[in-house]
Design a protein around this motif. Structure first.
Motif, PDB file in Angstrom:
ATOM      1  N   GLU A 144      36.574  55.500  35.032  1.00  0.00           N
ATOM      2  CA  GLU A 144      37.709  55.717  34.139  1.00  0.00           C
ATOM      3  C   GLU A 144      38.988  55.127  34.749  1.00  0.00           C
ATOM      4  OE1 GLU A 144      39.871  59.426  31.804  1.00  0.00           O
ATOM      5  OE2 GLU A 144      38.185  59.813  33.133  1.00  0.00           O
ATOM      6  N   THR A 145      39.172  55.345  36.050  1.00  0.00           N
ATOM      7  CA  THR A 145      40.331  54.786  36.744  1.00  0.00           C
ATOM      8  C   THR A 145      40.273  53.267  36.747  1.00  0.00           C
ATOM      9  OG1 THR A 145      40.463  56.741  38.142  1.00  0.00           O
ATOM     10  CG2 THR A 145      41.582  54.775  38.935  1.00  0.00           C
ATOM     11  N   LEU A 146      39.097  52.713  36.972  1.00  0.00           N
ATOM     12  CA  LEU A 146      38.933  51.253  36.960  1.00  0.00           C
ATOM     13  C   LEU A 146      39.292  50.681  35.594  1.00  0.00           C
ATOM     14  CD1 LEU A 146      37.870  48.548  38.190  1.00  0.00           C
ATOM     15  CD2 LEU A 146      35.654  49.183  37.227  1.00  0.00           C
ATOM     16  N   LEU A 147      38.791  51.285  34.541  1.00  0.00           N
ATOM     17  CA  LEU A 147      39.082  50.796  33.192  1.00  0.00           C
ATOM     18  C   LEU A 147      40.568  50.909  32.870  1.00  0.00           C
ATOM     19  CD1 LEU A 147      36.012  52.224  31.257  1.00  0.00           C
ATOM     20  CD2 LEU A 147      36.430  49.854  31.918  1.00  0.00           C
ATOM     21  N   PHE A 148      41.195  51.990  33.286  1.00  0.00           N
ATOM     22  CA  PHE A 148      42.629  52.150  33.066  1.00  0.00           C
ATOM     23  C   PHE A 148      43.413  51.091  33.827  1.00  0.00           C
ATOM     24  CE2 PHE A 148      46.777  54.002  34.073  1.00  0.00           C
ATOM     25  CZ  PHE A 148      47.228  54.260  32.788  1.00  0.00           C
ATOM     26  N   SER A 149      43.005  50.817  35.070  1.00  0.00           N
ATOM     27  CA  SER A 149      43.678  49.798  35.876  1.00  0.00           C
ATOM     28  C   SER A 149      43.513  48.420  35.270  1.00  0.00           C
ATOM     29  CB  SER A 149      43.128  49.806  37.306  1.00  0.00           C
ATOM     30  OG  SER A 149      43.341  51.046  37.905  1.00  0.00           O
ATOM     31  N   LEU A 150      42.320  48.113  34.782  1.00  0.00           N
ATOM     32  CA  LEU A 150      42.090  46.826  34.134  1.00  0.00           C
ATOM     33  C   LEU A 150      42.945  46.689  32.876  1.00  0.00           C
ATOM     34  CD1 LEU A 150      38.229  46.410  34.487  1.00  0.00           C
ATOM     35  CD2 LEU A 150      40.005  45.091  35.635  1.00  0.00           C
ATOM     36  N   ALA A 210      49.972  43.835  31.682  1.00  0.00           N
ATOM     37  CA  ALA A 210      51.015  43.208  32.496  1.00  0.00           C
ATOM     38  C   ALA A 210      50.895  41.691  32.445  1.00  0.00           C
ATOM     39  CB  ALA A 210      50.926  43.695  33.936  1.00  0.00           C
ATOM     40  N   GLY A 211      49.663  41.168  32.433  1.00  0.00           N
ATOM     41  CA  GLY A 211      49.458  39.730  32.327  1.00  0.00           C
ATOM     42  C   GLY A 211      49.960  39.180  31.010  1.00  0.00           C
ATOM     43  N   VAL A 212      49.684  39.870  29.936  1.00  0.00           N
ATOM     44  CA  VAL A 212      50.144  39.424  28.611  1.00  0.00           C
ATOM     45  C   VAL A 212      51.673  39.461  28.544  1.00  0.00           C
ATOM     46  CG1 VAL A 212      50.200  40.053  26.159  1.00  0.00           C
ATOM     47  CG2 VAL A 212      48.036  40.035  27.393  1.00  0.00           C
TER      48      VAL A 212
END
Length: 97
Positions: free
Chosen positions: A61-67, A73-75
């Motif tokens: 869940e943390t990984l998906l939130f970070s992604l 942020a990239g967009v």
């Protein structure tokens, strides 16, 4: 160069100070708080639907939130750069060498 080290040290302090200050605390999200509030206000409430995908663990869940945050942020960075480049070209300041 000395200024960069001071900034780096300041960032490290900003990261570590809250963790030290709140040690032993239980960190929870707003989802948990909302669920508790709903259970208190309307104990017989049942959700309208179930989640389509439930992550297998907190780490995923943390990984998906970070992604999701990194993609956002990239967009945002791309759009800001795009408009900045358009503005510079419009004003005659070509940043290309």
């Amino acid at each position: 160069m000395k200024k960069n080290w001071w900034l780096f040290a300041f960032v490290v302090v900003l990261i570590l100070l809250p963790l030290w200050w709140a040690r032993g605390s239980e960190f929870g999200g707003t989802d948990d708080q909302a669920e508790r509030a709903i259970q208190t206000l309307a104990p017989h409430y049942r959700p309208w639907f179930e989640s389509i995908f439930t992550p297998p663990g907190g780490e995923v869940e943390t990984l998906l939130f970070s992604l999701q945050a990194a993609l956002g942020a990239g967009v945002i960075g791309y759009v800001i750069g795009l408009y900045k480049g358009r503005s510079e070209r419009k004003n005659g300041h070509d940043s290309r060498v």
